[in-house]
Design a protein around this motif. Structure first.
Motif, PDB file in Angstrom:
ATOM      1  N   LEU A   1      15.163  95.054  56.885  1.00  0.00           N
ATOM      2  CA  LEU A   1      13.753  94.806  56.590  1.00  0.00           C
ATOM      3  C   LEU A   1      13.141  96.071  56.004  1.00  0.00           C
ATOM      4  O   LEU A   1      13.137  97.128  56.647  1.00  0.00           O
ATOM      5  CB  LEU A   1      12.990  94.386  57.846  1.00  0.00           C
TER       6      LEU A   1
ATOM      7  N   SER B   1      15.060  99.271  58.211  1.00  0.00           N
ATOM      8  CA  SER B   1      15.700  99.155  59.508  1.00  0.00           C
ATOM      9  C   SER B   1      17.091  98.567  59.361  1.00  0.00           C
ATOM     10  O   SER B   1      17.504  98.117  58.282  1.00  0.00           O
ATOM     11  CB  SER B   1      14.849  98.308  60.457  1.00  0.00           C
TER      12      SER B   1
ATOM     13  N   THR C   1       9.985 102.396  54.812  1.00  0.00           N
ATOM     14  CA  THR C   1      10.850 102.453  55.986  1.00  0.00           C
ATOM     15  C   THR C   1      11.814 101.276  55.917  1.00  0.00           C
ATOM     16  O   THR C   1      11.438 100.183  55.474  1.00  0.00           O
ATOM     17  CB  THR C   1      10.038 102.394  57.287  1.00  0.00           C
TER      18      THR C   1
ATOM     19  N   GLU D   1      18.468  95.840  60.346  1.00  0.00           N
ATOM     20  CA  GLU D   1      18.636  94.437  59.965  1.00  0.00           C
ATOM     21  C   GLU D   1      18.285  94.184  58.509  1.00  0.00           C
ATOM     22  O   GLU D   1      18.423  93.068  58.006  1.00  0.00           O
ATOM     23  CB  GLU D   1      17.793  93.528  60.867  1.00  0.00           C
TER      24      GLU D   1
ATOM     25  N   ASN E   1      13.544 101.104  67.233  1.00  0.00           N
ATOM     26  CA  ASN E   1      12.747 100.381  66.234  1.00  0.00           C
ATOM     27  C   ASN E   1      11.273 100.761  66.282  1.00  0.00           C
ATOM     28  O   ASN E   1      10.451 100.121  65.622  1.00  0.00           O
ATOM     29  CB  ASN E   1      12.888  98.871  66.431  1.00  0.00           C
TER      30      ASN E   1
ATOM     31  N   HIS F   1       9.683  96.119  62.306  1.00  0.00           N
ATOM     32  CA  HIS F   1      11.135  96.214  62.435  1.00  0.00           C
ATOM     33  C   HIS F   1      11.578  95.744  63.814  1.00  0.00           C
ATOM     34  O   HIS F   1      10.920  96.019  64.824  1.00  0.00           O
ATOM     35  CB  HIS F   1      11.598  97.656  62.193  1.00  0.00           C
ATOM     36  N   LYS F   2      12.717  95.065  63.842  1.00  0.00           N
ATOM     37  CA  LYS F   2      13.275  94.559  65.088  1.00  0.00           C
ATOM     38  C   LYS F   2      14.544  95.296  65.490  1.00  0.00           C
ATOM     39  O   LYS F   2      15.083  95.039  66.563  1.00  0.00           O
ATOM     40  CB  LYS F   2      13.563  93.063  64.952  1.00  0.00           C
ATOM     41  N   ASP F   3      15.022  96.176  64.629  1.00  0.00           N
ATOM     42  CA  ASP F   3      16.226  96.955  64.931  1.00  0.00           C
ATOM     43  C   ASP F   3      15.964  98.417  64.597  1.00  0.00           C
ATOM     44  O   ASP F   3      14.865  98.782  64.174  1.00  0.00           O
ATOM     45  CB  ASP F   3      17.420  96.411  64.135  1.00  0.00           C
TER      46      ASP F   3
ATOM     47  N   THR G   1       6.208  93.660  53.735  1.00  0.00           N
ATOM     48  CA  THR G   1       7.588  93.800  54.183  1.00  0.00           C
ATOM     49  C   THR G   1       8.460  92.839  53.398  1.00  0.00           C
ATOM     50  O   THR G   1       8.031  91.729  53.068  1.00  0.00           O
ATOM     51  CB  THR G   1       7.726  93.508  55.684  1.00  0.00           C
TER      52      THR G   1
ATOM     53  N   ILE H   1      15.331 101.929  63.084  1.00  0.00           N
ATOM     54  CA  ILE H   1      14.840 102.406  61.797  1.00  0.00           C
ATOM     55  C   ILE H   1      15.825 103.437  61.264  1.00  0.00           C
ATOM     56  O   ILE H   1      16.133 104.428  61.919  1.00  0.00           O
ATOM     57  CB  ILE H   1      13.432 103.008  61.939  1.00  0.00           C
TER      58      ILE H   1
END
Length: 1049
Positions: free
Chosen positions: A163, A159, A157, A161, A470, A139-141, A176, A143
């Motif tokens: 994902l 997030s 999970t 954005e 994240n 994840h980049k943003d 993912t 959760i």
């Protein structure tokens, strides 16, 4: 503690008196509580004496004692204790102050006291945690949500954005997927929440575009959007889902938005369809159906209705949930007015009645404990408050201790404890009864003032998830090491039995292989670092049981001898990451199956699912795989395989498909699935052509019945739930090709076991072996008499399948075979099972993620743990169950039925309490303990209670009666007169000697001297050349001997 457990504690043998040395073993953590009380000092022998004092010589007469009589008799009968102590005990028992007590009142008081002590022990047990671990997320943003899917035993999970990450039960990231809608392609639109609709195999995702999308987990495509709810007035930022476990058609999806509105959709036919499909909708079942919120408000959809309120008056709704025990929707905001609102459903179920709590400065979150009937709130003012749902004026308790704003609370339901997490990253655990903090943990998150935190405690697995933006951290509970024997330092992954050496071979996640003696449990040797730091996922023995093959998550299979020397390394993954699931030793090849692994950067598969190695290539150390001619016919990861000589191979995958292969040609010819079967014509033929159900390939059911079965199969028993974890051929059934009947068994998702006829390509039987257990594994003995199944909670069940599915049937069998035994030898997931017969004794060997390996017999045998301090002698305890005739079984069933009324006299809450704690009633529950021989404990228990099992709707009902109790002993009937047989009345007729007849004399054979016509002559017997050679040798010897004599002279 249940009444059953309390009774077992009272039935442990001990000596009378307050200073019994054996009583010191049972001292709990509460040594300061009640150790001086008389009721805690009484032993079993003392209670037997007291019971005799209350017994009346007249039947059905109850003896009651006054306080004076009780104190006087007890001091005389028991032999120790003062009258004052017995008087205090009398006052405690006589709660109603009747002035007298009887035996029933006394025993009820003792059982309740034992139950209270057990509850106190649970409440103040402080859990021990492993080190904080950060999971490798993609994840980049931020959760937004963590959920656990019980049906497939996976974590999800999601997030901000969009994902979506799928995690295995071992918390390994598997896949993912980007979850997006048409509107969320813009960068400023995000995912706000996620819920799982377990009863219909869907997930619901809320977006800032004011829409909720429903994704089908069973779709052929990757999370296809099935419904899209649009037209909401506010952005939903929190959601919750509930369904009725007794009627899965009834469910409620509740959500709150940024306008302060709380809304709920009450579904009445969820299993059929969440929403009604309009007549103008596309006929394609995979197409997304758009639902407008205004349509739901107007009542156009008859299968659901709307509930809503606006009591929060414009404040953002931070959390919402529906609770069935209250029949109310609970929601919260950060405002100090209407901080918590309970919207009670009225009798019509379509209107709400609201009550609210005003909490200073507001709250961040809440949780509700249905047993305690308490609402816990996480206050912005650093306080954790406990509220009665029916009392809004003030809290029933306030928990002080946090020095910063509390942002999350969650109950530890079973232990009646409460977690709280504050903004300064401090975790506290509270004892609810005493309202005290019993544990404080400071989490080592990166220093930052601005962060979003998500808190989720998975009680079933003892895992606490805390997100920091994240990043996702894991706190896993440790099991009590002082009370559990470990066979390995790390989780055990596989176990094998070597019948030649009579040894058990085990492997673990730390790449260690251990060897144990089956007769005594003694460890012989151990190989460490077999695959470096990589986990050993599976093992196999060659046909001669002289070589060990180990498969690892590093994508290699190594071939070892039993001295620890590695002869070959098979490069399955070709230097890529492959999870090897099984190694099959065939006649001319080694077949390795595994899971596909993904490169998330390129979204490409980088590993093989099937690899084959041929013996002619075993002339070097590193061996590369050859091409499997049939290709990969599975759409999902291959989890298991099995081989039936001479040439049948089957492989099972995560989506429930079983592919039948010809090993000689390496080609697939059929695909079996619980819902369909299809014929494979070529390597490229992978399109699922759905035919009749495999279990009803020749069915003559009416159309209505078929439609009903179709709904059941495709709505419930589908991908993930049908995952094939193990395959076993019933090789002892050799004539099934002619006579019919099952010859293949599969198990896996949702706890189901299925029996197949691979010759007729038909599903003959399926039954639910473990209810609500997720995936299961199994094993069978060589004679295919017994089937052992194990689940994720450490439970084992042993089934009698000797006469199960012996004949083909048009109708699928759903009745389970006879359940012989059900027990829990492990505290965690059972990873491997093996059945063996050393010395003719049938044993079950099981390994688990709790680091232990257990061995036991089929029928009520003790359970031993490899690694326990005291070694065992297994031949002294076990025997093969004798199953001679059906008459014996029928007599046992009659015997059990005689005591059904007596069993019903047990405490009626006993089974319900057990069902809340454990999903299955068990014959006895094994809890491993250090330095204790479990065989001895089994003997002690057997002296007090004999147990017999009777199968009843897939469960085991406990029986407690003596072995000879059911024998009817009466006066023997007189035997009638018996006439003497004829051979006694006239013995000469039957036993007289016959006169000897004169027999002609046999002439004697002439002697050799009389018949010899000529003397033996060597010249006629041997060739001339041999005689000449012998003569020359004699002459030469004589000449040499003469020369030697002359030289001496």
């Amino acid at each position: 503690m249940s009444c059953q457990k309390a009774a077992l504690e009272l039935n442990t043998g001990s000596q009378p008196g307050p200073k019994s040395p054996e009583r010191t073993e049972d001292v709990t953590a509460f040594e300061d509580y009640g150790t001086g009380l008389l009721e805690n000092k009484l032993s079993v022998c003392d209670f037997v004496k007291i019971q005799k004092a209350f017994e009346s010589p007249e039947p059905r007469k109850i003896i009651c004692m006054s306080r004076e009589d009780f104190t006087q008799k007890m001091t005389e009968i028991v032999g120790w204790g003062t009258k004052e102590e017995y008087g205090e005990l009398f006052d405690k028992v006589d709660v109603a102050q009747d002035g007298f007590i009887n035996w029933d009142k006394l025993t009820s008081f003792i059982l309740l006291e034992l139950n209270k002590q057990d509850e106190r022990a649970k409440a103040t047990v402080v859990p021990q945690w492993k080190d904080l671990e950060f999971l490798p997320v993609k994840h980049k943003d931020n959760i937004q949500k963590v959920i656990f899917l019980k049906s497939s035993s996976h974590y999800l999970t999601i997030s901000k954005e969009g994902l979506l990450a799928i995690w295995g039960e071992n918390l390994k990231l598997q896949e993912t997927f980007p979850i997006t809608s048409d509107a969320t392609k813009l960068k400023h639109l995000w995912v706000t929440s996620l819920v799982s609709l377990e009863n219909v195999n869907k997930i619901a995702v809320a977006f800032t575009s004011k829409e909720i999308c429903f994704y089908d987990l069973l779709s052929k495509e990757e999370f296809a959007c099935q419904y899209k709810l649009q037209g909401l007035k506010g952005t939903p930022i929190c959601m919750d889902y509930w369904y009725d476990p007794l009627d899965a058609n009834k469910s409620i999806l509740s959500f709150g938005d940024i306008t302060g509105k709380v809304q709920a959709i009450a579904f009445t036919a969820a299993l059929i369809s969440l929403f009604e499909r309009p007549a103008s909708a596309c006929e394609d079942g995979e197409a997304t159906m758009t639902i407008n919120w205004a349509e739901l408000l107007s009542g156009c959809h008859k299968c659901c209705h709307i509930l809503e309120h606006k009591l929060h008056q414009g404040d953002w709704v931070r959390q919402v949930t529906y609770n069935a025990s209250l029949d109310a929707i609970i929601s919260s905001t950060t405002s100090n007015t209407n901080s918590v609102v309970l919207a009670w459903r009225e009798k019509s179920k379509k209107h709400l009645h609201m009550t609210s709590f005003n909490i200073a400065q507001g709250i961040h979150a809440f949780d509700y404990h249905s047993w305690l009937n308490l609402i816990a709130t996480a206050g912005i003012n650093n306080k954790v408050c406990l509220w009665n749902p029916y009392v809004v004026s003030k809290p029933v308790g306030v928990l002080w201790g946090h020095s910063a704003s509390v942002i999350a609370v969650q109950f530890f339901v079973e232990r009646k404890q409460l977690f709280s997490f504050s903004k300064d990253k401090v975790l506290r655990l509270w004892d609810i009864q005493h309202q005290l903090s019993i544990q404080r943990i400071a989490c080592s998150f990166p220093e930052s003032q601005d962060f979003r935190c998500l808190f989720h405690f998975d009680e079933a697995h003892g895992r606490l998830f805390i997100s920091f933006n994240n990043r996702l951290a894991l706190l896993a509970m440790k099991t009590d090491a002082s009370k559990r024997v470990k066979s390995h330092e790390k989780a055990v992954t596989c176990v094998l039995y070597n019948s030649i050496l009579k040894q058990v071979i085990s492997s673990d996640t730390g790449s260690t292989v251990s060897f144990w003696m089956i007769d005594t449990g003694q460890k012989i040797k151990q190989f460490t670092g077999c695959h470096g730091n990589a986990e050993i996922s599976t093992m196999a023995l060659d046909a001669n049981e002289t070589r060990l093959l180990t498969g690892s998550t590093d994508g290699t299979v190594k071939i070892w001898d039993f001295n620890g020397y590695c002869h070959h390394t098979l490069n399955v993954g070709q230097d890529g990451a492959v999870d090897i699931s099984q190694i099959l030793i065939l006649e001319k090849t080694i077949l390795v199956t595994g899971w596909e692994r993904y490169d998330y950067a390129s979204w490409k598969t980088i590993g093989r699912a099937i690899a084959v190695f041929r013996p002619q290539n075993f002339n070097q150390f590193f061996i590369q795989p050859e091409e499997w001619k049939g290709g990969i016919q599975h759409h999902h990861d291959i989890l298991c395989a099995a081989f039936l000589p001479p040439q049948t191979v089957v492989t099972g995958s995560y989506d429930g498909e079983i592919v039948l292969w010809n090993n000689s040609t390496e080609s697939a010819h059929h695909v079996l699935h619980p819902d369909y079967q299809r014929l494979l014509k070529s390597k490229l033929d992978t399109k699922p052509q759905k035919l009749l159900s495999a279990g009803r390939s020749h069915s003559t059911h009416p159309v209505a019945d078929q439609s009903t079965m179709g709904v059941r199969n495709f709505e419930i028993d589908t991908e993930g739930k049908n995952a094939v974890m193990r395959l076993c051929f019933l090789k002892a059934r050799k004539n099934t090709a002619v006579t019919g009947g099952a010859n293949l068994v599969s198990c896996g998702g949702s706890g189901y076991v299925r029996f197949w006829d691979i010759y007729k390509k038909q599903l003959l039987a399926e039954f639910l072996a473990h209810s609500g257990a997720g995936t299961i594994i199994m094993s069978t003995d060589k004679m295919n008499r017994y089937l052992t199944t194990g689940d994720l909670d450490g439970w084992l069940k042993i089934w009698d399948i000797e006469e199960y599915c012996l004949n083909s049937s048009k109708n699928k069998i759903t009745k389970a075979p006879t359940l012989i035994r059900s027990f829990q030898p492990h505290e965690d997931r059972i990873s491997s099972l093996e059945m063996c017969e050393p010395g003719g004794q049938l044993l079950i060997i099981s390994s688990s993620a709790d680091c232990s390996i257990c061995v036991t017999g089929v029928c009520n045998a003790p359970v031993w743990i490899f690694g326990q301090a005291k070694h065992w002698h297994i031949e002294n305890y076990l025997f093969l169950p004798k199953r001679d005739t059906n008459l014996v079984e029928s007599e046992i069933q009659k015997e059990i039925s005689l005591f059904s009324k007596e069993e019903s006299c047990l405490d009626p809450t006993e089974h319900s309490l057990l069902n809340k704690k454990n999903k299955d009633d068990s014959t006895y529950n094994v809890r491993p303990s250090e330095d204790i021989n479990l065989g001895i404990k089994y003997k002690e228990r057997s002296t007090c209670m004999k147990e017999t099992q009777k199968p009843y709707y897939g469960e085991v009902i406990k029986k407690s009666f003596s072995a000879f109790r059911s024998l009817s002993i009466g006066v023997l009937e007189e035997l009638p007169e018996v006439n003497k047989p004829a051979f006694l009345l006239d013995p000469e007729k039957y036993f007289r000697k016959e006169p000897e007849e004169e027999r002609p004399q046999i002439p004697e054979a002439p002697s050799l001297f009389d018949t010899l016509k000529a003397v033996f002559d060597e010249k006629n017997l041997f060739p001339k050349e041999i005689l000449d050679h012998e003569r020359k040798v004699k002459q030469l010897c004589q000449e040499k001997s003469c020369e030697v004599k002359k030289n001496k002279k």
